[in-house]
Design an enzyme around this catalytic site. Structure first.
Site, PDB file in Angstrom:
ATOM      1  N   LYS A 523      10.053 -20.417  94.614  1.00 46.83           N
ATOM      2  CA  LYS A 523       8.779 -19.754  94.311  1.00 46.83           C
ATOM      3  C   LYS A 523       7.735 -20.004  95.409  1.00 46.83           C
ATOM      4  O   LYS A 523       7.842 -20.945  96.216  1.00 46.83           O
ATOM      5  CB  LYS A 523       8.241 -20.235  92.964  1.00 46.83           C
ATOM      6  CG  LYS A 523       9.110 -19.831  91.757  1.00 46.83           C
ATOM      7  CD  LYS A 523       8.890 -18.385  91.371  1.00 46.83           C
ATOM      8  CE  LYS A 523       9.819 -17.941  90.231  1.00 46.83           C
ATOM      9  NZ  LYS A 523       9.463 -18.526  88.941  1.00 46.83           N
ATOM     10  N   ARG A 564      16.771 -22.760  86.043  1.00 48.25           N
ATOM     11  CA  ARG A 564      17.163 -21.448  86.591  1.00 48.25           C
ATOM     12  C   ARG A 564      16.957 -21.468  88.103  1.00 48.25           C
ATOM     13  O   ARG A 564      15.815 -21.590  88.582  1.00 48.25           O
ATOM     14  CB  ARG A 564      16.318 -20.354  85.936  1.00 48.25           C
ATOM     15  CG  ARG A 564      16.633 -18.933  86.380  1.00 48.25           C
ATOM     16  CD  ARG A 564      15.724 -17.949  85.657  1.00 48.25           C
ATOM     17  NE  ARG A 564      16.007 -16.569  86.014  1.00 48.25           N
ATOM     18  CZ  ARG A 564      15.446 -15.925  87.036  1.00 48.25           C
ATOM     19  NH1 ARG A 564      14.553 -16.544  87.810  1.00 48.25           N
ATOM     20  NH2 ARG A 564      15.772 -14.656  87.282  1.00 48.25           N
TER      21      ARG A 564
END
Length: 585
Positions: A523, A564
């Protein structure tokens, strides 16, 4: 006046002694035994010689037998009704009418499709309209006790409300068990294998009936004593006599309410569970104290995800525009399926297939286009593997078609807010859902990162996640099918993302220890911290973020985590080393 007060005080002391003598005399009776409780403290059973003194105007009695409406009552019951203002002559207690009461049931199975058996049993139990399911625990896999040469059990507990008396409820449970194939002839091995097992664990008792001798129409008006009933007949004993020795009973009950006080042992459910686990840690035999491990049931053949370790979810985006792997697997179904197989080989226990990018600023794609992208890939993966598959979508049409194609879990980044039909759709399919926290949509979410009015991002996200969990439960998605996701990178600043990872334990605790998924992989906040512009070069930072989400200062054996990520192999190695260090002596 002073002597008069002293005389009254002495008479009250004498009255308490007589009440105690009566209670001891009748307590062993199987039917019609009277148990005294303190109405100021409905969750804690108090004897006459308990911690708090009784007051005449708070004395009450409940019948701890089969609670059959119309059964004769003990004279003490009538006298106490008169103290409370009831009229035992014109409105006798046996005229009381049925009312809704709550009960806790144990549910289990170790034959066939265990979860399907439990679901079918609860459906049949509610079919008459006399029993309503209120909420569920989480589910646990447990090795068998007493008779160990049989398959593992799937166990849980449910809270119901019912118009039935305890014995009527028992008979209803036995009917359901028989319908689903359990041998009730008396020839079956006790504690042996069974397709379904339904037990009454706890049951509400009445504090007092109405002045006209009937029960109030609703629970809130009826002065019920939560889980306080005690009874023993040839058929039924409440509370369940062996619940204090079974983690697979106590742990599910604690999922729903750890502060319930056992009406005979006078200890909270949490105290009983802690004591049992303490026995486990000091060397009791396996058959004496058996560990119960949380599971997430899956469709398609009775499979389950077992939380005996941290579960890794591998990311498979079949989109042309995802921020990290967009375009890699969108042109070829076969290449996408091969990547899924590699992720499974590297250690993924879930493959998350997504057909719509939800990166900040992303444009929404049509449902038809999303279906075109994901359905062939899901079908191809299912042909070659039994690995769990989640469908990353905000649309109920996509969710339904994906489950029919072989997917197992719905992963909704909007938490069920984008499509008003999503929650009801998932409920109708009976599959797990991952409810992610997000504000707005991918185009607007990064303008909605202020959580100052919510006492900070951790408290704000936890509160909003629990609202989504409650909405899912109201739609029919029970808690044993729910996973929460704080939405790292969605409507969060860099500091907000870091606070959520640092506060992972607080999130779990505030959210009732529901399973949590964390998705920090590659991210933007990692790139900002490391000054790395290329998302594919952020795997080292991803590992650090994931391990931070795993760190726990609480001795919590029920913590369930899914991570994840894109690079499954790297994270798998890191988790193996991390867990080895954490579990070292």
């Amino acid at each position: 006046m002073k002597s008069s007060r002293n005389a009254l005080s002495s008479s009250r002391v004498l009255y308490y002694i007589l009440v105690a003598m009566n209670m001891m005399a009748v307590r062993s009776c199987a039917r019609g035994a009277v148990v005294f409780v303190n109405a100021h403290h409905p969750k804690v059973r108090r004897g006459v010689f308990g911690l708090l003194p009784f007051r005449v105007n708070h004395l009450s009695a409940k019948v701890s037998a089969d609670q059959s409406y119309g059964a004769p009552r003990n004279k003490i019951d009538r006298s106490l009704l008169q103290i409370r203002g009831g009229s035992s002559s014109s409105n006798p207690p046996h005229s009381m009418q049925p009312t809704w009461r709550k009960a806790y049931l144990g549910v289990g199975s170790n034959l066939g499709n265990q979860f399907e058996n439990i679901v079918n049993a609860l459906s049949q139990l509610q079919s008459s309209g006399d029993v309503r399911l209120l909420r569920t625990s989480f589910l646990r896999k447990t090795a068998p006790m007493y008779v160990t040469d049989q398959p593992d059990f799937l166990n849980g507990a449910v809270e119901v409300e019912t118009m039935l008396t305890p014995l009527q409820l028992l008979h209803a449970l036995k009917n359901v068990e028989g319908n689903l194939g359990r041998d009730l002839s008396g020839n079956a091995t006790r504690f042996g294998p069974r397709p379904v097992d339904l037990d009454i664990l706890l049951f509400d008792g009445f504090e007092v009936q109405n002045q006209d001798g009937t029960a109030a129409d609703t629970i809130s008006d009826n002065n019920l004593l939560p889980s306080a009933l005690t009874m023993q007949t040839d058929e039924l004993e409440i509370p369940h006599p062996r619940m204090a020795e079974r983690e697979f009973v106590l742990a599910p009950l604690n999922d729903m309410d750890s502060e319930i006080v056992h009406p005979l042992l006078n200890k909270t459910l949490w105290d009983l569970l802690s004591s049992l686990r303490c026995k486990s840690s000091i060397g009791y035999k396996r058959q004496d104290v058996e560990k119960a491990t949380r599971v997430l049931p899956l469709p398609h053949g009775g499979r389950m995800l077992v939380f005996n370790e941290t579960i890794i979810m591998g990311i498979l985006n079949v989109t042309p525009d995802s921020f990290s792997d967009g375009g890699k697997f969108s042109d070829s179904v076969e290449s996408a399926a091969l990547q899924a197989m590699q992720l499974e080989k590297d250690g993924a226990r879930i493959i998350d297939v997504g057909g719509e990018s939800t990166r900040p600023g992303a444009e929404e794609v049509s449902v038809d286009e999303e279906l075109r992208r994901v359905l062939p890939v899901i079908a191809r993966i299912r042909e070659g593997s039994d690995v769990a598959i989640s469908i990353d979508t905000r649309h109920s049409r996509v969710a339904k078609a994906a489950i029919e194609a072989g997917a197992d879990i719905v992963n909704d980044v909007s938490g069920g807010t984008h499509d008003p039909n999503m929650l009801s759709c998932v409920a109708s399919m009976g599959v797990p859902i991952i409810l992610m926290h997000m504000r707005g949509n991918p185009k607007t979410m990064q303008a909605m990162t202020n959580y100052s009015e919510n006492n900070g991002v951790v408290a704000g996200v936890a509160h909003e996640l629990m609202e989504r969990s409650a909405a899912a439960e109201a739609a029919g998605i029970h808690r044993w099918l729910q996973v929460l996701d704080p939405g790292i990178g969605f409507a969060k600043t860099t500091d907000g993302n870091l606070s959520l990872l640092k506060g992972a334990d607080a999130l779990r605790k505030t959210c009732d220890d529901l399973p949590f998924l964390f998705g920090p992989s590659r991210k933007g906040f990692i790139g900002k911290i490391t000054d790395e512009d290329d998302p594919n070069e952020r795997d080292f930072g991803t590992i650090a973020a994931c391990l931070a989400a795993l760190h726990s200062n609480r001795d919590d054996k029920d913590s369930c985590t899914i991570l994840r990520v894109h690079n499954v192999k790297a994270l798998k190695q890191a988790i193996l080393v991390f867990d080895a260090i954490r579990n070292a002596q």
